[in-house]
Design an enzyme around this catalytic site. Structure first.
Site, PDB file in Angstrom:
ATOM      1  N   ARG A  14       0.830  -1.200   0.000  1.00 26.17           N
ATOM      2  CA  ARG A  14       0.000   0.000   0.000  1.00 26.17           C
ATOM      3  C   ARG A  14       0.868   1.255   0.000  1.00 26.17           C
ATOM      4  O   ARG A  14       1.025   1.922  -1.010  1.00 26.17           O
ATOM      5  CB  ARG A  14      -0.958  -0.022   1.210  1.00 26.17           C
ATOM      6  CG  ARG A  14      -2.161   0.929   1.048  1.00 26.17           C
ATOM      7  CD  ARG A  14      -1.860   2.376   1.379  1.00 26.17           C
ATOM      8  NE  ARG A  14      -1.452   2.587   2.769  1.00 26.17           N
ATOM      9  CZ  ARG A  14      -1.050   3.749   3.259  1.00 26.17           C
ATOM     10  NH1 ARG A  14      -0.968   4.823   2.462  1.00 26.17           N
ATOM     11  NH2 ARG A  14      -0.656   3.869   4.504  1.00 26.17           N
ATOM     12  N   ASP A  15       1.526   1.538   1.123  1.00 26.03           N
ATOM     13  CA  ASP A  15       2.341   2.755   1.188  1.00 26.03           C
ATOM     14  C   ASP A  15       3.597   2.612   0.334  1.00 26.03           C
ATOM     15  O   ASP A  15       4.049   3.570  -0.289  1.00 26.03           O
ATOM     16  CB  ASP A  15       2.725   3.021   2.647  1.00 26.03           C
ATOM     17  CG  ASP A  15       2.781   4.517   2.953  1.00 26.03           C
ATOM     18  OD1 ASP A  15       2.470   5.313   2.061  1.00 26.03           O
ATOM     19  OD2 ASP A  15       3.129   4.868   4.089  1.00 26.03           O
ATOM     20  N   TYR A 142      -6.057   5.522  11.490  1.00 24.16           N
ATOM     21  CA  TYR A 142      -4.866   6.352  11.243  1.00 24.16           C
ATOM     22  C   TYR A 142      -5.146   7.797  11.657  1.00 24.16           C
ATOM     23  O   TYR A 142      -6.181   8.363  11.301  1.00 24.16           O
ATOM     24  CB  TYR A 142      -4.552   6.385   9.746  1.00 24.16           C
ATOM     25  CG  TYR A 142      -3.589   5.349   9.227  1.00 24.16           C
ATOM     26  CD1 TYR A 142      -2.261   5.338   9.628  1.00 24.16           C
ATOM     27  CD2 TYR A 142      -4.005   4.406   8.282  1.00 24.16           C
ATOM     28  CE1 TYR A 142      -1.369   4.406   9.115  1.00 24.16           C
ATOM     29  CE2 TYR A 142      -3.127   3.468   7.765  1.00 24.16           C
ATOM     30  CZ  TYR A 142      -1.812   3.472   8.193  1.00 24.16           C
ATOM     31  OH  TYR A 142      -0.925   2.552   7.684  1.00 24.16           O
ATOM     32  N   GLU A 144      -3.724  10.851  10.518  1.00 21.08           N
ATOM     33  CA  GLU A 144      -2.841  11.460   9.524  1.00 21.08           C
ATOM     34  C   GLU A 144      -2.256  12.780  10.051  1.00 21.08           C
ATOM     35  O   GLU A 144      -2.961  13.587  10.655  1.00 21.08           O
ATOM     36  CB  GLU A 144      -3.612  11.716   8.228  1.00 21.08           C
ATOM     37  CG  GLU A 144      -2.731  12.218   7.098  1.00 21.08           C
ATOM     38  CD  GLU A 144      -3.514  12.465   5.811  1.00 21.08           C
ATOM     39  OE1 GLU A 144      -2.869  12.530   4.746  1.00 21.08           O
ATOM     40  OE2 GLU A 144      -4.747  12.592   5.871  1.00 21.08           O
ATOM     41  N   THR A 177       3.650  11.387   9.176  1.00 26.55           N
ATOM     42  CA  THR A 177       3.258  11.449   7.770  1.00 26.55           C
ATOM     43  C   THR A 177       4.297  12.146   6.903  1.00 26.55           C
ATOM     44  O   THR A 177       4.584  11.713   5.779  1.00 26.55           O
ATOM     45  CB  THR A 177       1.891  12.154   7.638  1.00 26.55           C
ATOM     46  OG1 THR A 177       0.942  11.461   8.454  1.00 26.55           O
ATOM     47  CG2 THR A 177       1.425  12.176   6.195  1.00 26.55           C
ATOM     48  N   HIS A 207       8.288   7.656   8.574  1.00 23.44           N
ATOM     49  CA  HIS A 207       8.813   7.973   7.247  1.00 23.44           C
ATOM     50  C   HIS A 207      10.272   8.413   7.394  1.00 23.44           C
ATOM     51  O   HIS A 207      10.717   8.787   8.476  1.00 23.44           O
ATOM     52  CB  HIS A 207       7.963   9.037   6.551  1.00 23.44           C
ATOM     53  CG  HIS A 207       6.755   8.478   5.873  1.00 23.44           C
ATOM     54  ND1 HIS A 207       6.716   8.176   4.528  1.00 23.44           N
ATOM     55  CD2 HIS A 207       5.547   8.117   6.371  1.00 23.44           C
ATOM     56  CE1 HIS A 207       5.529   7.669   4.221  1.00 23.44           C
ATOM     57  NE2 HIS A 207       4.800   7.624   5.331  1.00 23.44           N
TER      58      HIS A 207
END
Length: 507
Positions: A14-15, A142, A144, A177, A207
């Site tokens: 997905r990501d 989530y 975000e 994010t 990330h």
């Protein structure tokens, strides 16, 4: 004391697929999903975003059909949206059973993107969760832009969490994010949350924009996180996500208070498969899975490994289904070469080893790395060169090959100190070289042996820059003999073999 279990959720499908230019086919998604769950023993995988495309729907349907047979449906998750039930309907048709509901974790995003109040957002989220439950779909949420939310609007984040813990939610997912966290922030923010909600399962989603994802993962674990999100090879948007391989190694080696269930020995093979499917090359120096990370180049390191493994650390390559290598090139020493000879079952006396070492250093100036498979050819070349004295030397040459024109060679040859120069054309560069050589020999009234066979070999598994061994069979006065030449260029290797022939004949 029993170790605390950390769940690993892989979001490569997905990501990770948000890596620029990457798109998995349905078949590739199924293959990767199977490897992640069965080969690596990942706890959960996030495989798609709801309602994105027909291809995404087919991919999820195929994975869920397989997962139904295996009993894995609760380990497979899909990113869903607060959209009045459209995502839920999509997931029902695809057979998905777990939604990761994307909501706003910062007041900035809520105010400027959704243009809603917290109360409006919470009401819609509650409706989405309730609808999912009615349809047999469990929910993770989530937040975000959570990391910026903790920095700039922590009161909103805690207002939201106070609401969420009243909902039938399985896990709360805290993403960095935009990859803005530093390790101290990660520890501080997650510690506050786990202290306030000690019985809630929180995941951390890092990330890698500042190359701090693995450091942040470590701090999240120290702060009491229950789950971590990773991707194979650190794939993902911009600089990518926390890499699965490094996360696993770091937790296993430096965090004895927790445990994970990942099968380390399969990390490399899965990494290489994902590399193949995506077309994105793994950097050679990438920890754990890069081509060079278990390769010793400097001779002093190989010598140290021979003397009680002085340059080993806990990252033993065998843990990850790999082997330690000793590079051969201009920085190699005798110890590197001996290590490679041991693997080939070969042994040289000290004098021959010295000559082979010198030859590898010379080749390393032309070619970045000499492989273990090159060694037998180099040994043959070096030992063969000792059998004659060089009275005839190819001083220099120019090989010309142009489309539409016959290849030509200009050759400068030294015979017993006297220089001769000739030019000739031929059907190929080596043929042109031999024709120029013939002209010189006619001038000297010398007879050239006849070429009767020409063979080229490269080591098995080599690439286009491999060393070539050219073996030429000659006949002279009714007797056959062979000479060898070694170089990364096939024509040059043939010229080296020819020079050896010229000297063998005049002995």
């Amino acid at each position: 004391m029993e170790k605390r279990k950390i769940e690993i959720m892989d979001t490569t499908l997905r990501d990770g697929e948000q890596t620029s230019g990457v798109s998995f086919s349905a078949a590739e998604k199924l293959t990767i999903a199977q490897l992640l769950l069965e080969e690596l023993n990942i706890d959960r995988i996030e495989i798609a975003s709801a309602r994105v495309s027909e291809g995404e729907f087919q991919g999820v349907s195929g994975i869920m059909s397989w997962a139904e047979e295996k009993g894995y449906t609760d380990r497979i998750e899909v990113l869903a949206f607060v959209d009045g039930g459209i995502s839920i309907e999509w997931m029902k048709k695809a057979g998905a059973k777990v939604q990761n509901l994307l909501t706003k974790g910062s007041l900035n995003h809520l105010t400027h993107q959704l243009k809603k109040t917290p109360e409006q957002h919470f009401t819609e989220i509650a409706q989405s969760i309730a609808l999912a439950n009615e349809n047999g779909i469990s929910t993770n949420v989530y937040l975000e832009d959570w990391s910026n939310g903790m920095r700039n609007s922590p009161e909103y984040v805690f207002q939201y969490l106070d609401f969420l813990v009243t909902q039938p939610v399985k896990r709360i997912l805290l993403p960095d994010t935009l990859g803005v966290l530093i390790p101290s922030d990660t520890f501080e923010f997650i510690s506050k949350i786990t202290a306030r909600y000690p019985n809630i399962h929180f995941d951390f989603h890092a990330h890698n924009d500042y190359d701090l994802s693995v450091a942040n993962v470590m701090e999240a674990v120290k702060a009491g996180i229950s789950g971590l999100h990773v991707t194979v090879n650190g794939m993902g948007e911009r600089a990518g996500n926390a890499p699965l391989e490094s996360t696993v190694a770091v937790i296993n080696d430096f965090m004895p208070e927790v445990k994970i269930n990942i099968k380390e020995s399969s990390l490399y093979s899965v990494s290489k498969l994902v590399e193949t499917f995506t077309g994105y090359r793994i950097p050679a120096n990438k920890p754990i899975v890069g081509d060079n990370v278990f390769t010793q180049t400097a001779g002093i390191h190989a010598d140290g490994d021979n003397k009680n493994n002085l340059y080993f650390n806990d990252l033993l390559p065998e843990r990850f289904g790999r082997k330690r290598k000793y590079a051969l090139g201009k920085t190699s020493g005798k110890a590197n070469i001996e290590k490679n000879l041991q693997e080939l079952g070969l042994k040289l006396n000290p004098e021959d080893l010295k000559l082979v070492t010198q030859r590898i250093i010379e080749l390393g100036d032309k070619k970045e790395t000499v492989t273990k498979e090159d060694l037998p050819y180099i040994i043959s070349d070096v030992l063969d060169s000792q059998s004659y004295e060089e009275k005839i030397v190819v001083e220099s040459y120019v090989l010309v090959h142009a489309k539409g024109l016959r290849p030509s060679t200009t050759l400068c040859l030294k015979i017993d100190g006297e220089i001769f120069e000739e030019n000739a054309q031929g059907d190929g560069q080596f043929d042109a070289f031999m024709n120029a050589l013939s002209k010189i020999y006619k001038t000297k009234k010398m007879i050239l042996p006849k070429l009767v066979d020409y063979a080229v070999r490269i080591p098995p598994g080599s690439s286009s820059d491999a060393l070539c061994e050219t073996i030429i069979t000659w006949t002279n006065n009714g007797k056959e003999f062979k000479t060898r030449g070694l170089d990364s260029d096939q024509t040059v290797a043939a010229i080296i073999a020819t020079q050896k022939m010229l000297n063998v004949v005049v002995i």
